[in-house]
Design a protein around this motif. Structure first.
Motif, PDB file in Angstrom:
ATOM      1  N   THR A 250       0.797  -1.391  -0.332  1.00  6.43           N
ATOM      2  CA  THR A 250      -0.208   0.248   0.582  1.00  6.43           C
ATOM      3  C   THR A 250       0.782   1.771   0.105  1.00  6.43           C
ATOM      4  OG1 THR A 250      -0.334  -0.310   2.372  1.00  6.43           O
ATOM      5  CG2 THR A 250      -2.305  -1.267   1.168  1.00  6.43           C
ATOM      6  N   GLU A 251       2.136   1.116  -0.136  1.00  2.00           N
ATOM      7  CA  GLU A 251       3.103   2.399  -0.291  1.00  2.00           C
ATOM      8  C   GLU A 251       3.043   2.339  -1.836  1.00  2.00           C
ATOM      9  OE1 GLU A 251       4.822   4.685   2.186  1.00  2.00           O
ATOM     10  OE2 GLU A 251       3.297   3.587   3.263  1.00  2.00           O
ATOM     11  N   SER A 254      -0.673   3.330  -3.730  1.00  4.36           N
ATOM     12  CA  SER A 254      -1.436   4.203  -3.010  1.00  4.36           C
ATOM     13  C   SER A 254      -2.115   5.574  -4.235  1.00  4.36           C
ATOM     14  CB  SER A 254      -0.614   5.669  -1.927  1.00  4.36           C
ATOM     15  OG  SER A 254      -1.193   5.592  -1.598  1.00  4.36           O
ATOM     16  N   SER A 256      -2.887   8.117  -3.085  1.00  4.87           N
ATOM     17  CA  SER A 256      -2.752   9.889  -2.422  1.00  4.87           C
ATOM     18  C   SER A 256      -1.239   9.888  -2.615  1.00  4.87           C
ATOM     19  CB  SER A 256      -3.389   9.430  -0.733  1.00  4.87           C
ATOM     20  OG  SER A 256      -2.011   8.949  -0.503  1.00  4.87           O
ATOM     21  N   LYS A 257      -0.480   8.937  -3.106  1.00  4.41           N
ATOM     22  CA  LYS A 257       0.421   9.105  -3.021  1.00  4.41           C
ATOM     23  C   LYS A 257       1.587   8.783  -4.680  1.00  4.41           C
ATOM     24  CE  LYS A 257       1.532   7.938   1.658  1.00  4.41           C
ATOM     25  NZ  LYS A 257       2.145   6.458   2.505  1.00  4.41           N
ATOM     26  N   ASP A 258       0.587   7.773  -5.399  1.00  4.40           N
ATOM     27  CA  ASP A 258       1.004   7.744  -6.480  1.00  4.40           C
ATOM     28  C   ASP A 258       1.154   8.837  -7.454  1.00  4.40           C
ATOM     29  OD1 ASP A 258       1.550   6.470  -8.955  1.00  4.40           O
ATOM     30  OD2 ASP A 258       0.056   4.967  -9.164  1.00  4.40           O
ATOM     31  N   LYS A 259       2.630   9.159  -7.744  1.00  8.45           N
ATOM     32  CA  LYS A 259       3.563   9.540  -8.580  1.00  8.45           C
ATOM     33  C   LYS A 259       3.425   9.445 -10.494  1.00  8.45           C
ATOM     34  CE  LYS A 259       7.260  10.546  -5.966  1.00  8.45           C
ATOM     35  NZ  LYS A 259       8.852  10.565  -5.056  1.00  8.45           N
ATOM     36  N   ASN A 264      -3.243  13.538  -7.714  1.00 12.02           N
ATOM     37  CA  ASN A 264      -3.762  12.135  -6.472  1.00 12.02           C
ATOM     38  C   ASN A 264      -5.089  12.732  -5.945  1.00 12.02           C
ATOM     39  OD1 ASN A 264      -0.509  13.288  -6.266  1.00 12.02           O
ATOM     40  ND2 ASN A 264      -0.832  10.529  -5.806  1.00 12.02           N
ATOM     41  N   SER A 266      -8.267  10.860  -2.417  1.00 14.89           N
ATOM     42  CA  SER A 266      -7.865   9.746  -1.464  1.00 14.89           C
ATOM     43  C   SER A 266      -9.511   9.761  -1.111  1.00 14.89           C
ATOM     44  CB  SER A 266      -7.554  10.189   0.381  1.00 14.89           C
ATOM     45  OG  SER A 266      -8.268  10.988   0.408  1.00 14.89           O
ATOM     46  N   TYR A 387      -7.388   1.459  -5.687  1.00 15.78           N
ATOM     47  CA  TYR A 387      -8.140   3.126  -6.580  1.00 15.78           C
ATOM     48  C   TYR A 387      -9.676   3.197  -6.652  1.00 15.78           C
ATOM     49  CZ  TYR A 387      -3.460   3.448  -7.332  1.00 15.78           C
ATOM     50  OH  TYR A 387      -1.057   3.365  -7.301  1.00 15.78           O
TER      51      TYR A 387
END
Length: 475
Positions: A250-251, A254, A256-259, A264, A266, A387
């Motif tokens: 989940t890192e 994610s 909320s963080k996906d580059k 982004n 949530s 997602y």
């Protein structure tokens, strides 16, 4: 507890499928649980040593097999010395991990036999204090056999079967080439397989414990329908077989963080998902971004249900919906999908592997198509849910264990299960029936968004799976 985790591919260094993701995420989760975990994989020539700061650790050794000298050089990650890599020219100097455009390299038995020997030599020469050796699929399945026969080692061994369809079957002459003892190993409860050798069968027979990647698949592979001719062997060894559902990182995955994605988002800032969809439709030239967006991301093989998708294309083109298909695989399917590129204005097809584009698809999609003929676990359905995507899946293997049909749940918000659309019988009629259910649900915007947000909150991480593995190691 000290664990040695051996795999033929580990993300991000080398990846052809879900094994690489698991071989990255499970060791990381075990480390988070306070365990000492060494990982080891081949240092293929396509691994970017500079990018990942992979350096020589000072160990070089020779190993003789069948009168031939093989040299091994050991490398490590500069920033994590517990990540080890084995370089040998026969094993690593290829344009591909297991095959090239012309098929199997022809010496994979030798290549991964050498890797198996080298893993144990590294453990011994570096004086690693190991309690459990965890191996994965046929490429490392000789390790438990070698530990019990040639090396007489006492560490516990665990084999994980990620996909029973791939077994490592070779002519029996490799017994001599790899100096494997005929008497103790070439037998039914060893690696003998219809007068050939089967590396995975050796792992099943010689490991102390066997896991596979979902509870349902653990049951399915003990039947002739799913057992790939090893069902009898698995039934004999059922006392040490356990299904543990994979998780995802989940890192890495994610929203909320996906580059890789445009916007982004949530659960609390859900509007970003719609922005991604609008941008993707514009980028691909898909009309009307208010339509339902269905995606397929995966390998083009019969296992993944691509025959159903190809059969349904003539219907897809008539639906007021958009479809994006990303993948590659067997030549016959590459050709079939390739011939449809640009043909229909509501169907976009891209042949190949593209991690960044796949993330954009997950971030934009409403539904994931995953009508697999069989599925040991599957990661795509869990990534999709992270997602806010609803998986449309066949009820088999890990898909059955991780996706529940939304019509079977009355209290959406209090369910711990991921929700989507499922179908039982693998045929075009029931696949299209599932599509009809998806369209009906999509028409109820409030309910659809509730389920989408619910899926984003479902815990598909490796936390639970890592704890199950830890209990297994200790038992």
């Amino acid at each position: 507890m000290n664990i040695l985790f051996a795999a033929s591919e580990i993300f991000p260094y080398a990846k052809t499928g879900g094994l690489a993701d698991v071989a990255h995420a499970l060791p990381e989760s075990l480390r988070d649980e306070g365990q000492k975990v060494y990982t080891v994989m081949p240092l293929y020539n396509q691994v970017d040593r500079e990018k990942y700061e992979i350096i020589y650790n000072g160990l070089t050794f020779d190993y003789w097999l069948f009168g031939v000298r093989h040299q091994f050089d050991i490398f490590e990650n500069k920033n994590n010395r517990d990540e080890l890599f084995i370089y040998n020219p026969v094993l690593c100097d290829r344009w591909g991990l297991y095959n090239d455009d012309f098929g199997d390299f022809g010496d994979n038995a030798l290549r991964f036999g050498l890797f198996s020997y080298a893993v144990l030599e590294v453990m011994i020469r570096l004086k690693l204090k190991i309690d459990v050796v965890h191996v994965n699929d046929w490429q490392t399945s000789l390790i438990p056999l070698l530990m019990k026969t040639r090396y007489k080692l006492k560490q516990k061994t665990v084999l994980t079967i990620h996909n029973l369809a791939y077994q490592g079957i070779f002519p029996k002459k490799v017994m001599d080439e790899l100096e494997i003892d005929w008497k103790s190993c070439f037998k039914f409860d060893g690696l003998e397989y219809f007068d050939n050798v089967n590396f995975l069968k050796a792992g099943i027979s010689f490991s102390d414990s066997i896991t596979t990647v979902s509870k349902t698949y653990a049951q399915e592979i003990q039947t002739p329908a799913f057992g790939e001719t090893l069902d009898e062997t698995l039934r004999v060894n059922s006392y040490k077989l356990k299904g543990i559902v994979n998780g995802i990182s989940t890192e890495v995955f994610s929203p909320s963080k996906d580059k890789f994605i445009d916007k982004n988002f949530s659960i609390d800032e859900y509007g970003g998902k719609l922005e991604n969809k609008i941008n993707l439709c514009k980028e691909l030239g898909l009309k009307d971004d208010k339509r339902a967006l269905f995606i397929f991301v995966g390998r083009f093989t019969s296992q993944k249900g691509v025959d159903l998708i190809l059969d349904a294309i003539s219907l897809f083109k008539t639906y007021e919906a958009n479809f994006v298909i990303l993948g590659s695989g067997e030549d016959i399917y590459n050709h079939s999908f390739g011939s449809l590129v640009g043909v229909y204005d509501n169907i976009h097809i891209k042949i190949g592997y593209d991690e960044a584009f796949s993330r954009k698809l997950y971030a934009s999609a409403d539904f994931l198509l995953m009508p697999s003929l069989f599925e040991p676990c599957g990661l795509n359905q869990m990534i999709a849910m992270e997602y806010g995507v609803l998986p449309l899946v066949s009820k088999t293997g890990g898909l059955k264990d991780t996706v529940t049909d939304f019509t079977d749940i009355k209290d959406i918000e209090n369910s711990s299960l991921g929700l989507g659309i499922t179908f039982d019988e693998y045929n075009l009629f029931w696949f299209n029936h599932a599509l009809a259910k998806a369209f009906s649900l999509y028409g109820n915007k409030d309910k659809f968004e509730r389920i989408s947000k619910h899926n984003m909150g479902v815990d598909n991480s490796w936390i639970h799976s890592a704890k199950e593995y830890l209990n297994l190691y200790k038992s």
